[in-house]
Design a protein around this motif. Sequence first.
Motif, short mmCIF file in Angstrom:
data_model
loop_
_atom_site.label_atom_id
_atom_site.label_comp_id
_atom_site.label_asym_id
_atom_site.label_seq_id
_atom_site.Cartn_x
_atom_site.Cartn_y
_atom_site.Cartn_z
N GLU A 1 -10.80 -1.93 1.20
CA GLU A 1 -10.14 -1.33 0.38
C GLU A 1 -8.87 -1.59 -0.14
OE1 GLU A 1 -8.31 3.11 0.50
OE2 GLU A 1 -10.67 3.15 0.30
N GLU A 2 -8.23 -2.28 0.72
CA GLU A 2 -6.44 -2.89 0.33
C GLU A 2 -6.88 -4.66 -0.38
OE1 GLU A 2 -3.97 -0.90 0.52
OE2 GLU A 2 -4.55 0.56 1.33
N LEU B 1 -9.31 -12.61 2.62
CA LEU B 1 -9.53 -11.47 3.60
C LEU B 1 -10.95 -10.60 3.42
CD1 LEU B 1 -5.66 -11.11 4.47
CD2 LEU B 1 -7.35 -12.27 5.61
N LEU B 2 -10.78 -10.50 1.45
CA LEU B 2 -12.14 -9.66 1.94
C LEU B 2 -13.58 -9.96 2.03
CD1 LEU B 2 -13.20 -7.16 -0.25
CD2 LEU B 2 -13.26 -8.53 -2.60
N PHE C 1 0.38 -8.76 5.81
CA PHE C 1 -0.12 -10.05 6.17
C PHE C 1 -0.68 -10.53 4.27
CE2 PHE C 1 0.14 -10.34 10.77
CZ PHE C 1 1.41 -11.33 10.59
N LEU C 2 -0.96 -9.18 3.84
CA LEU C 2 -2.03 -8.92 3.39
C LEU C 2 -1.44 -9.54 1.12
CD1 LEU C 2 -5.35 -8.91 1.06
CD2 LEU C 2 -3.94 -6.35 1.15
N PRO D 1 0.86 -1.27 -0.43
CA PRO D 1 0.19 0.16 0.42
C PRO D 1 0.95 1.46 0.02
CG PRO D 1 0.30 -0.98 2.15
CD PRO D 1 0.45 -2.56 1.40
N GLY D 2 0.25 2.68 -0.42
CA GLY D 2 0.87 3.64 -0.79
C GLY D 2 1.77 4.58 0.88
N ALA D 3 0.11 4.32 1.27
CA ALA D 3 0.81 5.09 3.39
C ALA D 3 0.56 4.35 3.87
CB ALA D 3 0.15 6.48 2.90
#
Length: 237
Positions: free
Chosen positions: A149-150, A135-136, A126-127, A6-8
Amino acid sequence: SIQYLPGADWYPRQAPNHPVLTQLFQSSNFADAIVVVEGVEFKLHSFVLETQCRWLFDLVSQSQGRSVSIPNIDKSTFKAILEYIYGVKQPTLADETFAKSILCQANKFGLSNLKILAECTIAYKFLDSNNAAELLILADSHSCTLLKEEAMNLFDFQPSLIIRTNGWSNLQKSSTLLAELFEFMHCSFAQDPFESNTDLYHMSAPELLKLLDECHFELDGNRATLVERLNTKRGTG
């Protein structure tokens, strides 16, 4: 598998330590409630639970002095939750299984900040393509906005790997979630550009949660709920 980066990263603010409550927890002095998990007795204090975990307080209050057994939770998870409640320490979420256990139980106990801590840890540590579908489903069923969202971002990033996993077979059983995933991948958070809350709809989940945290608002809930809270703040600010 390919891990999505992820970005941040955003995490909820760390819960404060409580030396007095820590001493009570470790000594069991003045305990007036007993909770049994997997045969292990935990001696607790109603006055602590009343302010720190209302769900557990209500449970022991109904016992009228008798010990209470809680099923469907392991003793390690329960102890970690108690250490969080008493301000001893935040749990170390070193593996995915334990992090998911903390997330699900924190959701049940009404400990939203602990739940979101576990949610962020799962999303950032962990994703990957092997577990994204699973996980979704977890995120959707527990109103985990950031993790959801991730996971959807990862679908957009590497769908060909995810659709080969066992989790994808389970995800296909939910037409509602499939439709939501399709809309996310093709439309993102598209809204009427003339709406005053358009910018909120285009914010990432970490951005929404950071704003809510800065306002000391409740962080738990699905995306629509988070946006509604921020719109309420704007309307009264």
